[in-house]
Design an enzyme around this catalytic site. Structure first.
Site, PDB file in Angstrom:
ATOM      1  CB  THR A 268      71.633 -40.926  -0.218  1.00 29.12           C
ATOM      2  OG1 THR A 268      71.767 -39.584   0.267  1.00 29.12           O
ATOM      3  CG2 THR A 268      72.826 -41.748   0.256  1.00 29.12           C
ATOM      4  CD1 TRP A 271      75.882 -39.823  -6.576  1.00 29.97           C
ATOM      5  CD2 TRP A 271      76.551 -41.326  -5.065  1.00 29.97           C
ATOM      6  NE1 TRP A 271      77.260 -39.795  -6.536  1.00 29.97           N
ATOM      7  CE2 TRP A 271      77.696 -40.718  -5.621  1.00 29.97           C
ATOM      8  CE3 TRP A 271      76.732 -42.305  -4.095  1.00 29.97           C
ATOM      9  CZ2 TRP A 271      78.990 -41.039  -5.228  1.00 29.97           C
ATOM     10  CZ3 TRP A 271      78.023 -42.638  -3.704  1.00 29.97           C
ATOM     11  CH2 TRP A 271      79.130 -42.009  -4.271  1.00 29.97           C
ATOM     12  CG  HIS A 272      74.971 -45.710  -2.982  1.00 25.68           C
ATOM     13  ND1 HIS A 272      74.513 -44.623  -2.262  1.00 25.68           N
ATOM     14  CD2 HIS A 272      76.118 -46.107  -2.381  1.00 25.68           C
ATOM     15  CE1 HIS A 272      75.351 -44.383  -1.264  1.00 25.68           C
ATOM     16  NE2 HIS A 272      76.331 -45.255  -1.321  1.00 25.68           N
ATOM     17  N   GLY A 273      73.320 -46.312  -7.398  1.00 27.18           N
ATOM     18  CA  GLY A 273      73.162 -47.176  -8.559  1.00 27.18           C
ATOM     19  C   GLY A 273      71.798 -47.039  -9.204  1.00 27.18           C
TER      20      GLY A 273
END
Length: 419
Positions: A268, A271-273
Site C-alpha cells: 500500500t 503503491w502511493h509513490g
C-alpha cells in the site's frame, strides 16, 4: 493506456475461453502472465528510477535512470484492469466481448486521475445499460460542486499553511508550528482527495454511472483500523480482495495474519509513490494495525470515546508528515520539531493561528462531520419549489466563487500527481 486496454481485453477473453473448456491450468497461466505484465508496466514507468537509484547507491553502480514520463492515472487503471482479469478467472464476471465497452471502463475519465478505484463487476451492467435522470443529473451537479469547493476553497487555502511552514528553516521550528503545519496538511489531503472523489462521483452520476463512496468522515475514527475503513475505501477494498484474502487473510492463524497485514501495508505504501517515505508510511500503518490487533483492542473498551479519538488523530497526523516529506533527512528534522518541548510556541505560530483560526475551525467542522447537509430535513421544512430555488442559487454562487478562486490564485497543487 491503449496497450493496457488491448492486452487485458484479450487476456479476459482467453481466460474465459479456457475456463469454459475446463482447462483451468491454461487459464491460470494466462492470468499469471497478465498480472506479471500489468505489474511490469507499472514498475517500468513508476518505479524504475527509484530502483536504479537504490541499486547504484548500494553497489556503487552507474546505471543511467530511464526517466520515462509517468502516464497519467497508471496506478488506477492498472489496478482496475488487473481486478477485471482476476474476476474473470474467478468466474465472478463474464469477459467483455465489446472492445469499446471495455475501453470505456478503463478510460472512465471522471475517476481516472485520482480515483476512486472502480471494479468492473460494480459497473459492468451500467456500461451496457444506464439511465440518465433529472434527479441523478441534479445530484451529480451537487456532488461535483461540493467536491470542487472542498478542493478549491478548503484544501488549497489550508495547504498554504503547510507549504509555508514545511519550506521554512526546520531547525528553528517550534513545536506549535510543526503540529500546526501537520494538522494543516491533514486537512489539505483530506479535502483534496475526498474533493476529487466527490467530483468523480458527481460526474459519474451525470452520465448515469454510480460509483461507490470513497470517504466516510475518516477523522471521526476511534482507531487506526476504523480510519482505514473510512479513508480511500476503494483502495482498501482492492487490497483486501486481491492481496490480503488470496494470501490467506485471517484464516491461517494469527501469525500468518500479521505477516499478511505487513505485506499488504508495504505494498500500500509503495503503491502511493516511488520513494522511501511512502514505504515507511505504509509500514508505519502496518505496525499500528498489528499493535491494535494484538493489544489495544483488548483495552479499548475501557477508554472513553474521546481518548480513542485523540489517540487516532495523533498517529494519523504524524503519518501525514511521513507521507508529505519525501526527503528522509528533512522528515527526521520535522518529526524532531514536533517533540521540541524547548520551544513550544513562538511569534510565527501565534501569527499563523491569528491569521487562520477561522479557516482551521471551518476545516475541523466539515472534516469531523459536525455539520452535515441534511437534504431531507430542509425538504421537510421548506416547500419543494422554495427548496429547489435555494439549492440552485447556492450551487451557482459556490461555483462562481470556486471559479473566481481558480482564476485569481496561483497555488493549486495536484497532490496525486504520482498516480
Amino acid at each position: 493506456m491503449i496497450f493496457s486496454t488491448l492486452f487485458n481485453y484479450t487476456a479476459g477473453i482467453i481466460i474465459e475461453k479456457y475456463q469454459t473448456q475446463y482447462n483451468g491450468n491454461k487459464a491460470k497461466i494466462v492470468l499469471i502472465i497478465s498480472i506479471v505484465i500489468n505489474l511490469g508496466v507499472l514498475v517500468i514507468f513508476k518505479y524504475s528510477n527509484f530502483l536504479i537509484e537504490n541499486i547504484n547507491q548500494l553497489f556503487n553502480g552507474y546505471i543511467s535512470p530511464l526517466n520515462f514520463a509517468l502516464p497519467i492515472g497508471i496506478s488506477f487503471y492498472t489496478f482496475q484492469t488487473m481486478s477485471y482479469t482476476i474476476d474473470v478467472y474467478k468466474k465472478e464476471i463474464k469477459a467483455q466481448k465489446k472492445f469499446v465497452t471495455f475501453a470505456a471502463f478503463v478510460t472512465m475519465f471522471p475517476q481516472l486521475i485520482a480515483g476512486p478505484i472502480i471494479q468492473y463487476k460494480d459497473i459492468n451492467s451500467q456500461l451496457e445499460s444506464r439511465k440518465i435522470t433529472v434527479d441523478n443529473f441534479s445530484y451529480g451537479i451537487y456532488r461535483f460542486v461540493q467536491g470542487l469547493s472542498k478542493k478549491v476553497l478548503l484544501a488549497n487555502n489550508i495547504g498554504l499553511i503547510w507549504e509555508q511552514i514545511s519550506s521554512s528553516n526546520l531547525s528553528v521550528l517550534s513545536m506549535g508550528e510543526a503540529w500546526l503545519g501537520a494538522i494543516a496538511f491533514s486537512f489539505q489531503i483530506y479535502f483534496d482527495f475526498s474533493g476529487y472523489s466527490d467530483m468523480a462521483i458527481g460526474l459519474g452520476e451525470m452520465f448515469g454511472f454510480h460509483f461507490r463512496e470513497n470517504f466516510n468522515y475518516p477523522y471521526c475514527s476511534c482507531s487506526v483500523t476504523e480510519f482505514w475503513r473510512r479513508w480511500h475505501i476503494s483502495l482498501g477494498t482492492w487490497f483486501r480482495e486481491y492481496v490480503y484474502i488470496p494470501l490467506g487473510g485471517n484464516r491461517k492463524g494469527i501469525y500468518r495474519q500479521l505477516i499478511n497485514i505487513f505485506i499488504v501495508w508495504f505494498l500500500t505504501g509503495f503503491w502511493h509513490g516511488a520513494s522511501w517515505n511512502f514505504i515507511i508510511w505504509g509500514l508505519y500503518f502496518g505496525i499500528l494495525l498489528i499493535f491494535e490487533k494484538l493489544f489495544l483492542f483488548r483495552w479499548f473498551s475501557f477508554f472513553p470515546r474521546w481518548i480513542k479519538h485523540i489517540y487516532t488523530l495523533f498517529f494519523i497526523i504524524i503519518s501525514w508528515v511521513i507521507f508529505a516529506v519525501s526527503d528522509t533527512a528533512q522528515l527526521a528534522e520535522y518529526l524532531k520539531a514536533m517533540i521540541n518541548f524547548n520551544q513550544i510556541t513562538n511569534s510565527s505560530f501565534l501569527y499563523y493561528m491569528e491569521s487562520n483560526y477561522l479557516l482551521l475551525t471551518i476545516c475541523a467542522i466539515f472534516s469531523l462531520g459536525i455539520i452535515k447537509f441534511n437534504r431531507t430535513f430542509f425538504k421537510n421544512q421548506l416547500s419543494d419549489g422554495f427548496f429547489s430555488i435555494i439549492k440552485i442559487a447556492s450551487l451557482v454562487i459556490l461555483f462562481v466563487i470556486n471559479v473566481s478562486f481558480l482564476v485569481g490564485e496561483t497555488y493549486n497543487p495536484f497532490l496525486y500527481f504520482r498516480f
